[in-house]
Design a protein around this motif. Structure first.
Motif, PDB file in Angstrom:
ATOM      1  N   GLU A  44      18.854  28.777 -51.141  1.00 19.17           N
ATOM      2  CA  GLU A  44      19.964  29.665 -50.764  1.00 19.17           C
ATOM      3  C   GLU A  44      20.599  30.289 -52.005  1.00 19.17           C
ATOM      4  O   GLU A  44      20.877  31.492 -52.020  1.00 19.17           O
ATOM      5  CB  GLU A  44      21.023  28.899 -49.960  1.00 19.17           C
ATOM      6  CG  GLU A  44      20.618  28.633 -48.525  1.00 19.17           C
ATOM      7  CD  GLU A  44      20.549  29.898 -47.684  1.00 19.17           C
ATOM      8  OE1 GLU A  44      21.437  30.767 -47.784  1.00 19.17           O
ATOM      9  OE2 GLU A  44      19.596  30.028 -46.907  1.00 19.17           O
ATOM     10  N   ARG A  68      21.471  38.242 -45.250  1.00 19.28           N
ATOM     11  CA  ARG A  68      20.504  37.179 -44.957  1.00 19.28           C
ATOM     12  C   ARG A  68      20.825  36.491 -43.640  1.00 19.28           C
ATOM     13  O   ARG A  68      21.978  36.241 -43.331  1.00 19.28           O
ATOM     14  CB  ARG A  68      20.499  36.136 -46.079  1.00 19.28           C
ATOM     15  CG  ARG A  68      19.816  36.597 -47.330  1.00 19.28           C
ATOM     16  CD  ARG A  68      19.473  35.471 -48.298  1.00 19.28           C
ATOM     17  NE  ARG A  68      20.410  34.384 -48.379  1.00 19.28           N
ATOM     18  CZ  ARG A  68      21.526  34.381 -49.095  1.00 19.28           C
ATOM     19  NH1 ARG A  68      21.872  35.452 -49.768  1.00 19.28           N
ATOM     20  NH2 ARG A  68      22.298  33.313 -49.125  1.00 19.28           N
ATOM     21  N   LYS A 111      20.075  33.002 -41.266  1.00 19.31           N
ATOM     22  CA  LYS A 111      19.813  31.586 -41.489  1.00 19.31           C
ATOM     23  C   LYS A 111      18.293  31.378 -41.485  1.00 19.31           C
ATOM     24  O   LYS A 111      17.595  31.865 -40.595  1.00 19.31           O
ATOM     25  CB  LYS A 111      20.466  30.772 -40.378  1.00 19.31           C
ATOM     26  CG  LYS A 111      20.286  29.286 -40.534  1.00 19.31           C
ATOM     27  CD  LYS A 111      20.976  28.535 -39.413  1.00 19.31           C
ATOM     28  CE  LYS A 111      20.693  27.053 -39.553  1.00 19.31           C
ATOM     29  NZ  LYS A 111      21.243  26.285 -38.437  1.00 19.31           N
TER      30      LYS A 111
END
Length: 196
Positions: free
Chosen positions: A157, A169, A171
Motif C-alpha cells: 500500500e 486506488r 482495495k
C-alpha cells in the motif's frame, strides 16, 4: 481466515476450475475485439514468476475483455527460486529498479488498470516498481491484485501510494498462493532426509 477471504478464494478457485490447462498466450498488449466503441479499454498489467499471478490476471482479462500486458524485466530473473530471492533482496536493499523488456507506449488509453504482482520480501517486486516508475498513472483507477506466500500484502500500500501517487486506488484482492515456496522447501527437506 475470514469469511470474506474464504468467499474470495472459492470464487477464484471456481473461476480457475473452468480454465483449460493450456498456457495463456500473451503479448505485451493483447487487445480484445469484442468491446464496444464507447467503452474505454481496461488494462490488466501483471508480473508473475511462478504462474499464480498470471492465472489470476488471465481470469480478470477474460471476464472484463481487457487488454493484457505482462511486466517482464529486460534481464530475466534466475530460474532457481533461491537465486531469484537473493537477487530481489539485493535489488530491494539497493533501491534498484531493473529495466523492463517492454514499456506500454499507449498507457494514456486506459482509465482503469488492474495491477497484479506477488509480494517479494514483504514488498512490491522491483520490476513492478520499475513499471510504476516509468508509466504515469495520474488520474487513473488502479486496482491491485496481490499474491503472497503467507505474509500478507507487506508494504505494498505504501509503495503504491508513493509510486502511483496520482492514481485513485481500490482495495486490493490479496490472496495467499505459496505453492512454489512450499514445494521447494518440501523437496529440499526430502532430499536432505534421504541423503543423511
Amino acid at each position: 481466515m475470514t469469511d470474506d477471504h474464504d468467499a474470495t478464494r472459492r470464487m477464484l478457485l471456481t473461476a480457475l476450475a473452468g480454465l483449460t490447462l493450456a498456457k495463456i498466450s500473451l503479448s505485451p498488449a493483447n487487445a480484445s475485439t469484442d468491446k464496444t466503441e464507447n467503452t474505454p479499454p481496461i488494462l490488466v498489467a501483471y508480473f508473475s514468476r511462478s504462474g499464480n499471478t498470471q492465472v489470476i490476471a488471465g481470469v480478470i482479462h477474460r471476464a472484463l475483455q481487457s487488454d493484457l500486458f505482462e511486466i517482464v524485466p529486460a534481464t530475466p530473473y534466475p530460474l532457481d527460486y533461491f537465486q531469484t530471492v537473493a537477487q530481489a533482496k539485493n535489488e530491494h536493499d539497493r533501491a534498484i529498479k531493473p529495466p523492463l523488456k517492454n514499456n506500454l507506449a499507449d498507457i494514456d488509453r486506459y482509465q482503469t488498470i488492474y495491477l497484479g504482482f506477488p509480494i517479494w520480501g514483504t514488498s512490491v517486486p522491483p520490476v513492478v516498481q520499475s513499471f510504476l516508475s516509468t508509466h504515469n498513472l495520474t488520474g487513473k483507477l488502479l486496482i491491485p491484485f496481490i499474491t503472497h506466500g503467507g505474509y500478507g500484502a507487506g508494504d505494498s500500500e505504501e509503495v503504491l501510494a508513493t509510486l502511483a501517487a496520482g492514481a485513485r486506488r481500490e482495495k486490493p484482492l490479496v490472496m495467499e498462493c505459496d505453492q512454489e515456496r512450499k514445494t521447494t522447501e518440501t523437496v529440499t527437506s526430502w532430499l536432505e532426509a534421504i541423503r543423511s
